[in-house]
Design an enzyme around this catalytic site. Structure first.
Site: not given
Ligand code: PCA
Length: 191
Positions: A78, A141, A163
């Protein structure tokens, strides 16, 4: 170097969460990193507080949090965490915030302080599907990613999030556990 790596408990009716399964399967040492593992609850605020407390306690140099993104076909480092909570389903404590800031009056977003492009290349090199993601979502998250980055802003501690897809028996698309674990190991190799 001390690396804290976190995975999540199951949520949303799933029996397992591949993030914790894969973290558990990692060795205690990867390259120059001593690996410390922590399983987080899927609860807004609480997950982030636990990750931060453990990183502080260990004096971790790096924190890499891992979570499930069901429906994604690749492992996705991310790039950015945003200061927003919006839950499509209640978390594991029954909280379901809508359009709330994580930390009122804090910055809108933080970029990962991990080398996301090098992580992507390292995962690609071991032949596992990988792509950078520019949204960690607005569920637990993202909460953990944003909160870590806010807490460790202006420190030497680097942190970020990745992820991972479903396991084969959870839905499609999916990746076998060995591949998810290998992807995390490859990413850790460049941290
Ligand atoms: N995935 C969720 C929370 C826990 C997890 O593994 C998310 O993407 O926010």
């Amino acid at each position: 170097m001390k690396l804290l790596i976190t995975g999540f408990e199951p949520f949303g009716g799933d029996a397992v969460n591949p993030s914790w399964e894969a973290v558990q399967a990692l060795p205690e040492q990867v390259g120059h990193h001593q690996i410390y593992k922590l399983r987080l609850p899927v609860v807004f605020g609480q997950a982030a507080d636990l990750a931060i407390a453990e990183a502080d306690r260990l004096h971790a140099d790096v924190v890499l949090a891992i979570g499930l993104a069901g429906g994604r076909k690749a492992v996705t480092p991310e790039v950015i965490g945003i200061n927003l909570r919006n839950a499509g389903i209640p978390d594991n404590a029954g909280l379901q915030p809508h359009d709330d800031p994580i930390i009122p009056s804090a910055p809108a977003a933080y970029f990962s302080t991990l080398p996301v492009r090098a992580m992507k290349e390292a995962i690609c090199a071991v032949d596992i599907p990988v792509a950078l993601s520019y949204s960690a979502g607005v569920y637990v998250c993202n909460d953990v990613m944003y909160s870590l980055l806010h807490h460790f802003a202006d420190t030497q501690v680097r942190c970020g999030f990745m992820h991972v897809p479903y396991l084969p028996d959870m839905g499609t698309p999916s990746l076998p556990l060995e591949k998810i674990t290998a992807a995390i190991k490859a990413a850790v190799g460049v941290l």
